[in-house]
Write a protein that holds these residues in place. Sequence first.
Motif, PDB file in Angstrom:
ATOM      1  N   MET B 215      35.555  29.074  47.274  1.00 15.60           N
ATOM      2  CA  MET B 215      35.758  29.777  46.003  1.00 15.60           C
ATOM      3  C   MET B 215      34.605  29.521  45.058  1.00 15.60           C
ATOM      4  SD  MET B 215      39.781  29.193  45.265  1.00 15.60           S
ATOM      5  CE  MET B 215      41.008  29.791  46.439  1.00 15.60           C
ATOM      6  N   VAL B 216      34.447  30.407  44.100  1.00 17.61           N
ATOM      7  CA  VAL B 216      33.444  30.186  43.061  1.00 17.61           C
ATOM      8  C   VAL B 216      34.120  30.114  41.692  1.00 17.61           C
ATOM      9  CG1 VAL B 216      31.330  30.979  41.959  1.00 17.61           C
ATOM     10  CG2 VAL B 216      31.633  31.303  44.407  1.00 17.61           C
ATOM     11  N   ASP B 217      34.703  31.225  41.247  1.00 16.53           N
ATOM     12  CA  ASP B 217      35.316  31.200  39.912  1.00 16.53           C
ATOM     13  C   ASP B 217      36.787  30.820  39.985  1.00 16.53           C
ATOM     14  OD1 ASP B 217      35.555  33.785  41.212  1.00 16.53           O
ATOM     15  OD2 ASP B 217      36.716  34.338  39.458  1.00 16.53           O
ATOM     16  N   THR B 219      39.218  32.904  39.711  1.00 14.86           N
ATOM     17  CA  THR B 219      40.022  33.768  38.846  1.00 14.86           C
ATOM     18  C   THR B 219      39.985  35.236  39.252  1.00 14.86           C
ATOM     19  OG1 THR B 219      38.199  34.140  37.287  1.00 14.86           O
ATOM     20  CG2 THR B 219      39.613  32.243  36.864  1.00 14.86           C
ATOM     21  N   GLY B 220      39.464  35.545  40.440  1.00 18.62           N
ATOM     22  CA  GLY B 220      39.490  36.938  40.893  1.00 18.62           C
ATOM     23  C   GLY B 220      38.233  37.724  40.576  1.00 18.62           C
ATOM     24  N   MET B 221      37.190  37.068  40.126  1.00 17.43           N
ATOM     25  CA  MET B 221      36.016  37.792  39.652  1.00 17.43           C
ATOM     26  C   MET B 221      34.931  37.981  40.723  1.00 17.43           C
ATOM     27  SD  MET B 221      32.810  36.918  38.431  1.00 17.43           S
ATOM     28  CE  MET B 221      32.618  35.492  37.419  1.00 17.43           C
ATOM     29  N   CYS B 222      34.923  37.161  41.797  1.00 22.76           N
ATOM     30  CA  CYS B 222      33.755  37.202  42.677  1.00 22.76           C
ATOM     31  C   CYS B 222      34.037  37.658  44.108  1.00 22.76           C
ATOM     32  CB  CYS B 222      33.079  35.840  42.696  1.00 22.76           C
ATOM     33  SG  CYS B 222      33.927  34.614  43.700  1.00 22.76           S
ATOM     34  N   GLY B 223      35.239  37.432  44.601  1.00 24.22           N
ATOM     35  CA  GLY B 223      35.530  37.853  45.974  1.00 24.22           C
ATOM     36  C   GLY B 223      35.029  36.909  47.053  1.00 24.22           C
ATOM     37  N   ALA B 224      34.502  35.747  46.683  1.00 23.90           N
ATOM     38  CA  ALA B 224      34.040  34.781  47.687  1.00 23.90           C
ATOM     39  C   ALA B 224      35.198  34.341  48.570  1.00 23.90           C
ATOM     40  CB  ALA B 224      33.438  33.553  46.996  1.00 23.90           C
ATOM     41  N   CYS B 225      36.390  34.337  47.990  1.00 23.60           N
ATOM     42  CA  CYS B 225      37.561  33.742  48.633  1.00 23.60           C
ATOM     43  C   CYS B 225      38.310  34.738  49.490  1.00 23.60           C
ATOM     44  CB  CYS B 225      38.490  33.239  47.545  1.00 23.60           C
ATOM     45  SG  CYS B 225      38.997  34.593  46.448  1.00 23.60           S
ATOM     46  N   ARG B 226      37.677  35.875  49.869  1.00 22.25           N
ATOM     47  CA  ARG B 226      38.477  36.889  50.545  1.00 22.25           C
ATOM     48  C   ARG B 226      38.890  36.468  51.953  1.00 22.25           C
ATOM     49  NH1 ARG B 226      33.294  38.520  50.111  1.00 22.25           N
ATOM     50  NH2 ARG B 226      32.408  39.838  51.744  1.00 22.25           N
ATOM     51  N   ARG B 234      42.360  40.266  51.094  1.00 23.15           N
ATOM     52  CA  ARG B 234      43.038  39.744  49.900  1.00 23.15           C
ATOM     53  C   ARG B 234      42.163  38.642  49.315  1.00 23.15           C
ATOM     54  NH1 ARG B 234      48.586  40.517  50.543  1.00 23.15           N
ATOM     55  NH2 ARG B 234      48.681  40.016  48.336  1.00 23.15           N
ATOM     56  N   PHE B 235      42.337  38.381  48.019  1.00 23.94           N
ATOM     57  CA  PHE B 235      41.577  37.323  47.367  1.00 23.94           C
ATOM     58  C   PHE B 235      42.424  36.053  47.338  1.00 23.94           C
ATOM     59  CE2 PHE B 235      38.454  39.984  44.582  1.00 23.94           C
ATOM     60  CZ  PHE B 235      37.987  40.606  45.727  1.00 23.94           C
ATOM     61  N   GLY B 236      41.936  34.993  47.981  1.00 27.83           N
ATOM     62  CA  GLY B 236      42.689  33.745  48.087  1.00 27.83           C
ATOM     63  C   GLY B 236      43.082  33.176  46.730  1.00 27.83           C
ATOM     64  N   CYS B 237      42.214  33.312  45.741  1.00 25.26           N
ATOM     65  CA  CYS B 237      42.483  32.627  44.469  1.00 25.26           C
ATOM     66  C   CYS B 237      43.559  33.306  43.629  1.00 25.26           C
ATOM     67  CB  CYS B 237      41.201  32.458  43.667  1.00 25.26           C
ATOM     68  SG  CYS B 237      40.485  34.003  43.074  1.00 25.26           S
ATOM     69  N   VAL B 238      43.608  34.637  43.633  1.00 26.56           N
ATOM     70  CA  VAL B 238      44.623  35.293  42.793  1.00 26.56           C
ATOM     71  C   VAL B 238      45.809  35.847  43.580  1.00 26.56           C
ATOM     72  CG1 VAL B 238      43.304  35.819  40.712  1.00 26.56           C
ATOM     73  CG2 VAL B 238      43.125  37.349  42.672  1.00 26.56           C
TER      74      VAL B 238
HETATM   75  S1  FES Z   1      37.091  32.622  43.973  1.00 26.55           S
HETATM   76 FE1  FES Z   1      36.100  34.281  43.045  1.00 26.55          FE
HETATM   77  S2  FES Z   1      37.523  35.859  43.389  1.00 26.55           S
HETATM   78 FE2  FES Z   1      38.510  34.173  44.255  1.00 26.55          FE
END
Ligand code: FES
Lengths: 456, 279
Positions: B215-217, B219-226, B234-238
Amino acid sequence: MPERAARERAADFDEVALGYTEEQARAEAMRCLQCKNATCIPGCPVNIDIKSFIGHIIDGDYAAGVAVLKERNALPAVCGRVCPQEEQCEIACVLAKKGEPVAIGRLERWLGDFDLACELEKRCVPEVAPASGFRCAVVGSGPAGLACAGELARLGHSVTVFESLHAPGGVLTYGIPEFRLPKAIVESEILMLTEMGVEIVTDAVIGATYTIDELMAEEGFDAVFVGSGAGLPIFMGVPGENLNGVYSANEFLTRVNLMRAYEFPHADTPVARGRKVAVVGGGNVAMDAARTALRLGAEEVFLVYRRTEDEMPARREEVHHAREEGVEFKMLCSPSEIVGKDGFVTGLVATRMELGEPDASGRRAPVCVLGSEFEIECDTVIMAVGTRANPLLAKAAPDLELSSRGYILADDDGATSLPGVFAGGDIVTGAATVIQAMGAGKISARAMDRYLRERR
Amino acid sequence: MFEVVHKRQLSDAVFEMGVAAPRIARKVAAGQFLMLRVDEDGERIPLTFSDWSAEEGWVRFIFMRVGKSTHKLSHLEVGDAVADVVGPLGVPTHTEDLGRVAVVGGGVGAAVAYPVARAMAEAGAEVTVILGARNAELLILADEFAALPLAELIVMTDDGSAGEKGLVTAPLKRLAESGSIDHAMAIGPAIMMKFCAETTRAFRVPTTVSLNPIMVDGTGMCGACRVSVAGETRFGCVDGPDFDGHAVDFEELMSRQRVYAEEEREADAEYSRGCACHL
Ligand code: FES
Ligand SMILES: Cc1cc2nc3c(=O)[nH]c(=O)nc-3n(C[C@H](O)[C@H](O)[C@H](O)COP(=O)(O)OP(=O)(O)OC[C@H]3O[C@@H](n4cnc5c(N)ncnc54)[C@H](O)[C@@H]3O)c2cc1C
Ligand SMILES: Cc1cc2nc3c(=O)[nH]c(=O)nc-3n(C[C@H](O)[C@H](O)[C@H](O)COP(=O)(O)OP(=O)(O)OC[C@H]3O[C@@H](n4cnc5c(N)ncnc54)[C@H](O)[C@@H]3O)c2cc1C
Ligand code: SF4
Ligand code: SF4
């Protein structure tokens, strides 16, 4: 305006455009006709009194010029750099008809920088009205939130800005790269707001750390402005999109700008330093990603866009800069698949496109040419195909009315379906511009002020 | 800055740490995580809340030292501070109306399993906990789990140095086969979660896994966590971190977790050279 040579600048993150010297600024200002009917002013989304600030440059009263800018725009050094002036104030200048409008943006930048270079005590701090006794919360510290906070503070309200990241500024901080907008400038513009009494709380996610309800019912805020931006990156849904080496532009730019991945391993956050990079998209975001990839050491950077250069939404200046620095444009093609080996990207398969009939946006719609697939060899793919509304905040405020696409519904004054809650910027309009977001923040601030004073 | 108010070493490489974060402590629910940045040069790393107190205003997490960020973090002592703590993030784990549930915690995943098992038991579920570790030394929180009102606590080690010898999937299979569980939850390394999900699939026991993408942010802003779940991104963080274990593409998750393996080695090697602890 002087610029650094393409070869030199593409090797580092320092600013590309050097800005005017005082002589150059004055010479450019002298070109202004000081029109009786200054058509430039309505061209600016926040109606800066352009004629008057340029007049002050001509007279040599720079501090007065700064004061005129700050009447309408809390971040002149930022807007002077990133506004699409050529479509706004400058196109409306009477001299534009002759092909050479006054360089309003560059003059604004010069005055903004003049102010930033002054010692703090000498800088132009807008006058703050006597304390009203009201407390306002601002969600998000991008241009919309900052402009709203500045205006609320000026009107005498106590303001707290809540930002979910560890640094304020929104896209100005995490999105737009250093070589276009130095972070030191964003920081000193924000410092000005704190001088006016605005409190900024970072690491606070509204919807998680606090809900909007709690801000009003428990934390004692009388009104709330939401400027949370259009944060959620869109992916295209093509096969291979989750391979290692595929980034959203948001992730790529955030790693580099906010997390300073270009200083890795001194800074802890890594980013792939691609050798061959394909960037998908044609907007400012795509240009920023492509030029950033070059600066991280890529040998080749391709820009893949499904229409032609004429339809590209990016600013002309940015397209020109990107090309000068060596970005290769692959127009009229669209990704159909990303291929890889052992989990990492090795190429992007694209389909050629033709322009067909104009679509709803008035632009000619691209259509696939059957059987025209070809592969571009690359180890990194950056998707810059737009963003959507982040659902995080809305989930936590279920009564807030949203559009079918998830953006917050707000009227012309920024009022939402919840009493005392206002919204503006990208979270209302979808991705737009810095100055439009600031304009919306400011309009909301005035509406909040009326709302609060009527309630008294 | 967030002050470190508690530190305890649980094993050679595993630490429990508490920080003062009164605003966050009021809101945490089991299964949620925080994003932490050790210092101004730090990366943002996700760690799960292992415990919290709204009254006393602190939150705790348990972490394993695996690379530079967790290495730096392990050097902080009570009275020091971390630059940033953000949260609570992610959707809380579903703990209501579960009936009979098996919670599997593998390795440092036990840290996440602890508040989850506790919340499920508090919500009235009949909870069996299966703890797994390579050996007795690496087993963490066994005493804490033993103090919870559980139906059963099963300990598994690879070498038999504590509890039974074998993998966590053995008792899980036993429970699923005999029809003694209505639900399973697996938390730990991706490979363990994958095998747990495979184990329960045959017996149609719904299985939740708590995914740990990069993850990076947060909060759903970057998509690293897909992550891919049932063929959808899906986005892991949100959207998570909890997902249906039978629908997750674990191969992709494991591949994505390795994306920076080289950089991570480089960063930690560089840091370790200048670091007094020589670990
Ligand atoms: S960590 Fe950036 S969108 Fe999930
Ligand atoms: C790479 C890039 C380049 C661009 N280039 C230009 C350009 O050259 N010129 C131009 O005019 N425009 C440009 N734009 C567009 C412009 O930056 C945006 O339109 C503008 O920043 C929108 O402002 P905003 O305040 O609405 O949102 P943002 O700038 O997105 O700020 C929103 C802030 O809110 C925070 N936030 C979100 N959710 C929460 C929450 N729940 N709680 C607390 N905080 C939250 C976010 O972290 C963020 O800091 C660019 C955009 C990008 C991405
Ligand atoms: C929702 C969630 C909850 C987590 N909870 C815990 C926990 O309670 N305790 C615990 O010990 N660990 C937890 N992790 C994993 C933890 O975040 C990583 O161990 C940590 O980021 C490693 O950082 P490092 O610099 O020390 O190691 P690195 O050397 O950077 O990486 C080691 C490994 O950690 C993973 N990793 C690296 N960077 C990140 C990142 N930014 N985000 C996620 N994973 C990363 C990678 O798979 C990598 O191979 C959790 C991860 C997620 C996504
Ligand atoms: S804010 Fe932007 S549009 Fe307005 S005058 Fe300045 S550069 Fe022009
Ligand atoms: S329209 Fe052009 S020339 Fe006239 S006042 Fe504005 S900037 Fe000057």
